[in-house]
Design a protein around this motif. Structure first.
Motif: not given
Length: 339
Positions: A218-228
């Motif tokens: 499968l292709p990579e999906g979107p990545i959203v980066r944020s605080l834990f």
């Protein structure tokens, strides 16, 4: 002697007062209080403990530490005491330490290197017997502890650290299992909500997400980066909703992020799991009380705490430090689409 008269003997009750009241030597009182090194008969011990209770005697912990060469105090540094995972981890550490006769001094680094170093410096100055560190960094600076000859164990650590014992779970394997489960539900576009770390290195949970997608072709999906955090997850959820990629599932790197994502999806009228499935990481108690309840990779909190405290106490006497990896468990609930 009456109870009131006994308490009035002096403001600070000493070991000699207890010995006089019980009719024994001060050494015998010491044997009872310290559980040794010599045995005391049950009848004598009962008299001493009765005297301690009547007089209100409290052993001087600082004096005992000087005599024994041990403070019986462990330091614990966690990155966020507001995160239920670290709260549960700290509680487990405290229970394990208490069972071995140690108290725990807990500090919170707020996820910053500066505060982490300050706490390390302060704990070293207090001459604690050892430090348990759940760091934001893969290779934290422990020079102050080394200089003070204070042993340390890196807790919640995903890899080995030269010269230090480490205890954790395999983040990559846990994430791989979680994303693989979503793929098993038929999802082909799976996003990643990834927490940020101070070191800026690739987290094992991101690698596990990639592993599972690659294995399924499968292709990579979107990545959203944020605080834990919940706020971080809420912001990540809103960005996912605005994304043109339109994923049908998301793997969140912490339960707290997933809680925030659930709120964003609920506000937007997106059904979970019907329109967006979620699996998260940590296995905190909160995950079971969301709606829908979160499927999550449960970290082995109690086992990690037990291994870390045992390793820390044992480092006083032995052996080369080891890297202990305890498997995580995938807990399935409604958020992924399971009944």
């Amino acid at each position: 002697m009456t109870d009131s008269a006994a308490r009035a003997l002096r403001t600070t009750v000493t070991r000699k007062d207890v010995a006089r009241y019980a009719g024994v030597s001060a050494a015998v009182v010491s044997y009872v209080v310290n559980a040794g090194p010599k045995n005391v008969s049950p009848a004598t011990e009962a008299r001493v403990r009765d005297a301690i209770s009547v007089l209100g005697y409290r052993p001087n912990a600082a004096a005992r530490a000087l005599k024994l060469g041990s403070s019986r105090l462990l330091g614990l540094i966690v990155p966020d005491t507001r995160n239920p995972f670290f709260t549960e981890l700290a509680h487990a550490v405290e229970e394990e330490a208490s069972a071995r006769g140690y108290a725990v001094l807990m500090t919170n680094s707020d996820g910053t290197m500066g505060k982490e170093r300050t706490h390390i410096r302060n704990l070293a100055a207090r001459q604690v017997d050892g430090v348990l560190l759940a760091s934001n960094m893969f290779d934290p600076d422990l020079a102050e502890l080394q200089a003070a000859n204070i042993p340390a164990v890196l807790l919640n650590a995903s890899r080995e650290a030269l010269g230090f014992a480490t205890v954790g779970t395999d983040l990559r394997a846990g994430a791989r299992a979680a994303v693989g489960h979503l793929i098993g539900h038929g999802h082909t576009s799976i996003a990643l909500a990834m927490g940020s770390n101070v070191a800026g290195e690739v987290d094992g949970r991101e690698l596990g997400w990639l592993d599972a997608l690659s294995a399924a072709g499968l292709p990579e999906g979107p990545i959203v980066r944020s605080l834990f955090t919940r706020d971080g997850g809420y912001a990540a959820g809103k960005r996912l909703l605005a994304s043109a990629a339109s994923p049908t599932a998301v793997f969140a790197s912490s339960d707290m992020q997933a809680v925030g994502i659930l709120r964003a999806l609920n506000e937007a009228g997106v059904a979970v799991p019907g329109e967006m499935a979620i699996v998260s990481f940590d296995g905190s108690t909160d995950a079971a009380y969301c709606w829908p309840p979160l499927s999550t990779v449960r970290q082995p909190v109690r086992e990690m705490a037990a291994a870390a405290v045992s390793a820390l106490v044992g480092l006083h006497d032995s052996a080369a430090p080891a890297h202990v990896v305890i498997p995580s468990t995938l807990v399935l609930r409604r958020s992924c689409g399971c009944p």
